[in-house]
Design an enzyme around this catalytic site. Structure first.
Site, PDB file in Angstrom:
ATOM      1  N   GLY A   1       0.233  -7.593   5.225  1.00 11.23           N
ATOM      2  CA  GLY A   1       0.248  -7.957   3.944  1.00 11.23           C
ATOM      3  C   GLY A   1       1.790  -8.487   4.485  1.00 11.23           C
ATOM      4  O   GLY A   1       2.753  -9.422   4.819  1.00 11.23           O
TER       5      GLY A   1
ATOM      6  N   TYR B   1       3.883  -7.413   6.163  1.00 11.67           N
ATOM      7  CA  TYR B   1       4.268  -7.843   8.335  1.00 11.67           C
ATOM      8  C   TYR B   1       3.420  -9.317   8.265  1.00 11.67           C
ATOM      9  O   TYR B   1       4.067  -9.284   9.840  1.00 11.67           O
ATOM     10  CB  TYR B   1       4.249  -6.308   8.972  1.00 11.67           C
TER      11      TYR B   1
ATOM     12  N   VAL C   1       0.794  -0.908  -0.110  1.00 15.76           N
ATOM     13  CA  VAL C   1       0.241   0.069  -0.020  1.00 15.76           C
ATOM     14  C   VAL C   1       1.030   1.388   0.019  1.00 15.76           C
ATOM     15  O   VAL C   1       0.782   2.196  -0.589  1.00 15.76           O
ATOM     16  CB  VAL C   1      -1.025   0.080   1.580  1.00 15.76           C
ATOM     17  N   ASP C   2       2.171   1.122   0.722  1.00 15.44           N
ATOM     18  CA  ASP C   2       2.934   1.880   1.520  1.00 15.44           C
ATOM     19  C   ASP C   2       2.843   2.736  -0.519  1.00 15.44           C
ATOM     20  O   ASP C   2       3.236   4.210  -0.721  1.00 15.44           O
ATOM     21  CB  ASP C   2       3.963   2.096   1.947  1.00 15.44           C
TER      22      ASP C   2
ATOM     23  N   SER D   1      -0.657  -4.210   8.301  1.00  7.58           N
ATOM     24  CA  SER D   1       0.034  -5.636   9.063  1.00  7.58           C
ATOM     25  C   SER D   1      -0.059  -6.518   7.911  1.00  7.58           C
ATOM     26  O   SER D   1       0.699  -7.976   8.427  1.00  7.58           O
ATOM     27  CB  SER D   1       0.568  -5.772  10.491  1.00  7.58           C
TER      28      SER D   1
HETATM   29  N1  AR6 Z   1      -4.916  -1.229  -1.615  1.00  5.23           N
HETATM   30  C1  AR6 Z   1      -5.752  -1.617  -0.864  1.00  5.23           C
HETATM   31  N2  AR6 Z   1      -4.866  -2.922  -0.480  1.00  5.23           N
HETATM   32  C2  AR6 Z   1      -3.231  -2.818  -1.303  1.00  5.23           C
HETATM   33  C3  AR6 Z   1      -2.637  -2.283  -1.897  1.00  5.23           C
HETATM   34  C4  AR6 Z   1      -3.882  -0.991  -2.584  1.00  5.23           C
HETATM   35  N3  AR6 Z   1      -3.583  -0.532  -3.588  1.00  5.23           N
HETATM   36  N4  AR6 Z   1      -1.189  -3.010  -2.379  1.00  5.23           N
HETATM   37  C5  AR6 Z   1      -1.641  -3.920  -0.710  1.00  5.23           C
HETATM   38  N5  AR6 Z   1      -2.701  -4.497  -0.596  1.00  5.23           N
HETATM   39  P1  AR6 Z   1       1.136  -4.278   3.090  1.00  5.23           P
HETATM   40  P2  AR6 Z   1       2.072  -3.944   5.770  1.00  5.23           P
HETATM   41  C6  AR6 Z   1      -2.768  -4.775   0.769  1.00  5.23           C
HETATM   42  O1  AR6 Z   1       2.171  -4.708   2.152  1.00  5.23           O
HETATM   43  O2  AR6 Z   1       1.623  -5.464   5.884  1.00  5.23           O
HETATM   44  C7  AR6 Z   1       5.553  -2.337   2.995  1.00  5.23           C
HETATM   45  O3  AR6 Z   1       7.131  -1.765   2.352  1.00  5.23           O
HETATM   46  C8  AR6 Z   1      -2.133  -6.441   0.964  1.00  5.23           C
HETATM   47  O4  AR6 Z   1      -2.305  -7.140   0.036  1.00  5.23           O
HETATM   48  O5  AR6 Z   1       1.163  -2.850   2.008  1.00  5.23           O
HETATM   49  O6  AR6 Z   1       1.807  -3.553   6.980  1.00  5.23           O
HETATM   50  C9  AR6 Z   1       6.236  -0.416   4.447  1.00  5.23           C
HETATM   51  O7  AR6 Z   1       6.424   0.276   3.686  1.00  5.23           O
HETATM   52  C10 AR6 Z   1      -2.217  -7.062   2.141  1.00  5.23           C
HETATM   53  O8  AR6 Z   1      -2.918  -7.334   2.037  1.00  5.23           O
HETATM   54  O9  AR6 Z   1       1.226  -3.658   4.827  1.00  5.23           O
HETATM   55  C11 AR6 Z   1       6.088  -1.251   5.521  1.00  5.23           C
HETATM   56  O10 AR6 Z   1       7.965  -1.628   5.056  1.00  5.23           O
HETATM   57  C12 AR6 Z   1      -2.454  -5.046   2.693  1.00  5.23           C
HETATM   58  O11 AR6 Z   1      -2.954  -3.915   2.150  1.00  5.23           O
HETATM   59  C13 AR6 Z   1       5.361  -2.672   5.315  1.00  5.23           C
HETATM   60  O12 AR6 Z   1       5.026  -2.777   3.792  1.00  5.23           O
HETATM   61  C14 AR6 Z   1      -1.247  -4.713   3.642  1.00  5.23           C
HETATM   62  O13 AR6 Z   1      -0.263  -5.089   3.220  1.00  5.23           O
HETATM   63  C15 AR6 Z   1       3.831  -2.684   6.335  1.00  5.23           C
HETATM   64  O14 AR6 Z   1       3.451  -3.683   5.349  1.00  5.23           O
END
Ligand code: AR6
Length: 172
Positions: A124, A126, A33-34, A122
């Site tokens: 994804g 994490y 997402v970031d 968290s």
């Molecule tokens: N829209 C909605 N959901 C999404 C999108 C999107 N565009 N992209 C991914 N997801 P994550 P975390 C989902 O990894 O686990 C980064 O590098 C994804 O499938 O984005 O909190 C940060 O800088 C999952 O279900 O976040 C940190 O280092 C959910 O969003 C780290 O990742 C969260 O996945 C944070 O990891």
């Protein structure tokens, strides 16, 4: 009364007052997402994150906390960055994950945001198991005292959407 809605899709496409970013402590970007938020929102978000690192958050944003910036080119007024905990079996970090939702809503209230979109923080990179991430997210939002009128969970795939739907179906 806060209404919870669920959408399957890309959080960067949402028209809301505030989008929540699943960031990391550096506030300087990453994957998931970031990465998507910074790509679509453009350089203004990173510029403001850098200013935050140079001022109030010299050591970074602690896990479980939240801070707002501009949303750049996104169709929202603000991005609220929060840092979820990494999942581990060795330690129960559920309270930190709940804190991400509470603190993001507190920042949203300070801003006057009425509609807020959250990803599954968290769950994804994490590594948090989706069913448990969904339970914590929905329970925490239901229990929060906030003026936010709509909390929209934006889930990327079927499995995430179904996990959140199962929690929303549960009586509060
Ligand atoms: N829209 C909605 N959901 C999404 C999108 C999107 N565009 N992209 C991914 N997801 P994550 P975390 C989902 O990894 O686990 C980064 O590098 C994804 O499938 O984005 O909190 C940060 O800088 C999952 O279900 O976040 C940190 O280092 C959910 O969003 C780290 O990742 C969260 O996945 C944070 O990891």
């Amino acid at each position: 009364m806060t209404t919870i809605t669920l959408v399957q899709g890309d959080i960067t496409r949402q028209h809301v007052d505030a989008l929540v970013n699943a960031a990391n402590s550096s506030l300087l970007g990453g994957g998931g997402v970031d990465g998507a938020i910074h790509r679509r929102g453009g350089p203004a978000i990173l510029e403001e994150c850098r200013r935050l690192r140079a001022s109030s958050y010299g050591k970074g944003l602690p896990t479980g906390q939240a801070v707002a910036t501009t949303s750049g080119d996104l169709d929202a007024r603000w991005v609220i960055h929060t840092v979820g905990p990494r999942y581990t079996r060795e330690e129960d970090r559920s309270e930190l994950l709940a804190s991400c939702y509470r603190e993001s809503l507190r920042v949203a209230d300070e801003l006057g945001a009425r509609t807020v979109a959250f990803p599954a923080v968290s769950a994804g990179i994490y590594g948090w198991p989706m069913e448990d991430a969904a339970r914590i997210a929905v329970e925490t939002v239901r229990a929060a005292e906030t003026s936010v009128e709509e909390v929209r969970f934006v889930l990327f795939d079927d499995q995430a959407h179904e996990a959140f739907a199962a929690q929303v179906r549960r009586p509060s």
